[in-house]
Enzyme design. Structure first.
Site, PDB file in Angstrom:
ATOM      1  N   HIS A 107       0.975  -1.169   0.124  1.00 57.85           N
ATOM      2  CA  HIS A 107       0.031   0.002   0.088  1.00 57.85           C
ATOM      3  C   HIS A 107       0.853   1.296   0.053  1.00 57.85           C
ATOM      4  O   HIS A 107       2.005   1.245   0.836  1.00 57.85           O
ATOM      5  CB  HIS A 107      -0.916   0.060   1.328  1.00 57.85           C
ATOM      6  CG  HIS A 107      -1.819   1.188   1.506  1.00 57.85           C
ATOM      7  ND1 HIS A 107      -2.801   1.169   0.717  1.00 57.85           N
ATOM      8  CD2 HIS A 107      -1.975   2.426   1.790  1.00 57.85           C
ATOM      9  CE1 HIS A 107      -3.477   2.379   0.706  1.00 57.85           C
ATOM     10  NE2 HIS A 107      -2.884   3.326   1.319  1.00 57.85           N
ATOM     11  N   ASP A 162     -15.341   3.013   6.840  1.00 57.96           N
ATOM     12  CA  ASP A 162     -14.271   3.771   6.372  1.00 57.96           C
ATOM     13  C   ASP A 162     -14.732   4.516   4.985  1.00 57.96           C
ATOM     14  O   ASP A 162     -14.439   5.705   4.831  1.00 57.96           O
ATOM     15  CB  ASP A 162     -13.111   2.856   5.866  1.00 57.96           C
ATOM     16  CG  ASP A 162     -12.188   3.589   5.124  1.00 57.96           C
ATOM     17  OD1 ASP A 162     -11.414   4.360   5.748  1.00 57.96           O
ATOM     18  OD2 ASP A 162     -11.817   3.435   3.831  1.00 57.96           O
ATOM     19  N   ARG A 213     -14.639  12.981   5.663  1.00 57.90           N
ATOM     20  CA  ARG A 213     -13.162  13.682   5.938  1.00 57.90           C
ATOM     21  C   ARG A 213     -12.790  14.644   4.789  1.00 57.90           C
ATOM     22  O   ARG A 213     -12.234  15.728   5.046  1.00 57.90           O
ATOM     23  CB  ARG A 213     -12.064  12.656   6.433  1.00 57.90           C
ATOM     24  CG  ARG A 213     -12.389  11.896   7.844  1.00 57.90           C
ATOM     25  CD  ARG A 213     -11.385  10.600   7.641  1.00 57.90           C
ATOM     26  NE  ARG A 213     -10.233  11.167   7.698  1.00 57.90           N
ATOM     27  CZ  ARG A 213      -9.191  10.090   7.167  1.00 57.90           C
ATOM     28  NH1 ARG A 213      -9.515   8.887   7.017  1.00 57.90           N
ATOM     29  NH2 ARG A 213      -7.884  10.601   7.150  1.00 57.90           N
ATOM     30  N   SER A 259      -7.978   3.964   8.486  1.00 60.06           N
ATOM     31  CA  SER A 259      -8.711   4.105   7.269  1.00 60.06           C
ATOM     32  C   SER A 259      -7.995   2.776   6.491  1.00 60.06           C
ATOM     33  O   SER A 259      -8.582   1.959   5.902  1.00 60.06           O
ATOM     34  CB  SER A 259      -8.682   5.500   6.663  1.00 60.06           C
ATOM     35  OG  SER A 259      -8.912   5.157   5.238  1.00 60.06           O
ATOM     36  N   LYS A 268      -8.974  -1.587   6.032  1.00 63.02           N
ATOM     37  CA  LYS A 268      -9.327  -2.296   4.696  1.00 63.02           C
ATOM     38  C   LYS A 268      -8.316  -3.716   4.731  1.00 63.02           C
ATOM     39  O   LYS A 268      -8.584  -4.590   4.238  1.00 63.02           O
ATOM     40  CB  LYS A 268      -8.991  -1.491   3.638  1.00 63.02           C
ATOM     41  CG  LYS A 268     -10.303  -0.608   3.302  1.00 63.02           C
ATOM     42  CD  LYS A 268     -10.173   0.596   2.386  1.00 63.02           C
ATOM     43  CE  LYS A 268      -9.186   1.557   3.000  1.00 63.02           C
ATOM     44  NZ  LYS A 268      -9.207   3.149   2.189  1.00 63.02           N
TER      45      LYS A 268
END
Lengths: 442, 442
Positions: free
Chosen positions: B82, B161, B168, B183, B187
């Site tokens: 990620h 999320d 947000r 967040s 996931k």
């Protein structure tokens, strides 16, 4: 201009421009700014603060979200009084008629009970028939006729404040000095006042318990007032215990009437008198505090002030006979004395607990639409500092039903402390704040 | 439990309990908590922070707002990668096939372009026919078939999320380390991974430009991963300039394919290789970084990684011929070289300006529902530190129309600086963070 940029700017501790604050207030007023953006900005303001310039710009934008009341057609000096709230605080009902009896005009715009604190409108509505929701035209007529009008915030006055207030109440953003100051002063400045006296409460039952916060709030409001040509002065008064003896709408109205008639508790009269002195001196109808005090005492002892209140009640369609016969006010079916469990000195009567109990007994609102039971509440028979014997009554509970009675008993169990000795309570009136500075009175 | 009490508690700097955070997340998921209360709490969290315990509890509640993907039926070690985002960052498209070619399973759940940064899903969708919105069943099938699935966040995974992120984005509450960490990790932890490699970008083009913030974010995410049995490691990479040369969806996809075929810019390959090494070591398929590097280089030079990507594209219904013929990717009608206005050293290519220009040219979203033009963007011909002659091309602009061309020219005017001398840019890979601590690499 993008809302998220304005939010981010305040979040990061920067100073918002006049245009950005107006964008925010206009967005709230028209509904073009979603509530979730407004609440994020309110939280950023609460945690990051505002400069005096930002607070002034916010206040201006809130005033301009509605109309300014034009009272120029009614000759006389217009002075209002505002309290930051408390428990047992019924001075408005006493000081407005007194000031009018001494020659002032008092266009008084008040609020409803909020959280644990009572509201002047709810107290007035305990008088059968009394209408607080006058239109601005009706308000002008009442003012011209009796010298006083006691009304709620109309839809035309600072509508942004009404929306912001509802949002702050549910988003944990009430306790912000700039937001409180802008909320109060936007309404007051739209009233067309020449003078304003602020009763800024301090102590555990006040919205801002700390002295430092109370002083800062007073100074912020005074600056806003004076910047707009409204002479503004504040007294810091004690709210570490209820003011007076009666707490609850009809009970407080009855105590206010008693006070106007020369009866009632001394602490209530002293605070009322001090506020009245400031109103008269600010308005220029009294040359100095001593003269103002004499005028106010005369207005009370002559019965003139009570007659003003009678006329005000009649003009707003209330049953004015309550002046002579307070038993016409709503009465609770259950009245029970609450006895001291031990001998000693009353060291504490916690106002928040008392205020919350009144709400739970039906005498205040849990949600905006709740009906208020005017009859319920407490009449204290002892105050902090008093020596009491075991079994002696500390308070009379006025309840609607058994459930309310139990709530009241439990509240007194936890709010009243009797000890071997007691620390002195806060001085009743501790500070006087003007644009020139802070005077320590006690 | 009352929402306003939870908000007030965080506002005043207290630690929220596991139950309070679950109340908040459940309220957001079901819609029982109004957006205006959620956004006030988000702002309070941003400004007051969260303890590691609160962040863990928030993450758990967010994972539990949806389902956990059960991948136990597919044998193999599942590792994902990620990135916290940047401009020109197309490493996912390269490293996933490489890792699969070396024996890993990569169930990759990616995002779309956000603000000035690009998104893996948008890049993949530049391949004609490529479907990113697979159901979880389809995702399992793709994973079993090709060793990789590249999909978007489904409605079943951490729905809290999805809602929180949307809120947000419009309330100035993106830049909070605990919120970002929760967040991302909610996931990832729902994916059933054994390992996770984080590419935490730093520098002016990153969401969190400061090194200290990037390190803290990496450490927060690593703690969350390791607490849940997912081995997690982070590399801090430079985002003070675009990564590689291509910026814009189809241009980046083409560059990623080139990189898989042994071509493409060196900085892109170095970052990809470093991330791949961590994935292989974490998964235990390589005994040490040197061996991992050899395996990855062999997977590239043998053409095996490109064949994996071909299979992945085909499995997700994309036109796999793009592997051999990138001209099948969307092409912008206008391609213009942008010439250096003076001679000197390129001292700066500001990634935010470049990323924002791509959005303005149609290559990203202004609002959630905008369609994305895959063809537009930039291919840089010079990088910070390069010496250039006046008139030499600095970049190729790929634009849809004249308006886009002008936006692109203006963006390059302001984002590219040529100076007599240049400070060195940030090291490409500066830190390696594991649960044991921070290793400074450069």
């Amino acid at each position: 201009m993008r809302a998220v940029d304005v939010i981010t700017k305040k979040r990061d501790g920067h100073v918002l421009s006049r245009e950005e604050l107006r964008f925010f207030v206009d967005g709230v007023t028209t509904g073009s700014l979603p509530d979730y953006q407004a609440s994020a900005l309110l939280m950023a303001v609460l945690l990051r603060g505002m400069t005096s310039g930002e607070t002034a710009a916010l206040t201006d934008a809130m005033v301009d979200s509605g109309i300014r009341v034009d009272l120029t057609g009614i000759p006389g000096v217009k002075v209002d009084k505002h309290s930051t709230g408390g428990v047992g605080d019924k001075t408005s009902l006493i000081v407005a008629p007194l000031a009018v009896a001494c020659g002032l005009l008092v266009p008084m715009m008040s609020g409803r009970g909020l959280g644990h604190t009572g509201g002047t409108l709810d107290k007035l509505e305990s008088i059968p028939g009394f209408r607080v929701n006058l239109s601005l035209d009706e308000m002008r007529q009442a003012l011209a006729k009796t010298g006083c009008a006691m009304i709620g915030q109309t839809a035309e006055i600072a509508p942004a404040d009404k929306k912001l207030y509802a949002l702050r109440d549910v988003t944990g953003t009430v306790e912000s000095i700039p937001l409180i100051a802008a909320s109060i002063m936007s309404k007051k400045l739209a009233e067309g006042l020449q003078g304003l006296v602020l009763d800024t409460t301090r102590g555990s039952g006040a919205f801002l318990p700390d002295l430092e916060d109370s002083l800062l709030l007073a100074q912020t409001m005074i600056q806003l007032g004076e910047d707009h040509g409204c002479r503004t002065v504040a007294l810091l008064t004690a709210m570490d215990r209820p003011l007076g003896e009666a707490c609850g709408n009809a009970l407080e109205t009855a105590e206010a009437i008693a006070s106007l008639r020369g009866e009632g508790p001394d602490d209530l009269w002293q605070v009322t008198l001090a506020l009245g002195v400031e109103m008269l001196v600010i308005a220029g109808v009294a040359p100095d505090p001593a003269a103002a005090r004499q005028m106010l005492e005369a207005a009370r002892s002559s019965g003139k002030a009570a007659e003003v209140f009678r006329a005000v009640i009649a003009a707003q369609r209330g049953d004015a006979r309550v002046i002579d016969d307070p038993s016409l006010l709503p009465v609770a079916p259950i009245v029970e004395e609450y006895a001291a469990k031990r001998a000693g000195t009353v060291s504490r009567i916690e106002p928040r607990t008392v205020g919350r109990a009144i709400v739970a007994m039906g005498g205040g609102r849990q949600t905006v639409d709740d009906a208020v039971d005017p009859a319920v509440g407490f009449v204290f028979r002892a105050k902090p500092g008093d020596r009491v014997a075991a079994g002696q009554s500390l308070a009379a509970i006025h309840a609607r039903d058994q459930n309310g009675l139990e709530i009241a008993r439990a509240a007194l169990d936890s709010s009243v402390t009797i000890a071997a000795r007691a620390k002195p309570p806060l001085p009743l009136i501790s500070h006087r704040v003007t644009i020139k500075g802070v005077e320590v009175l006690a």
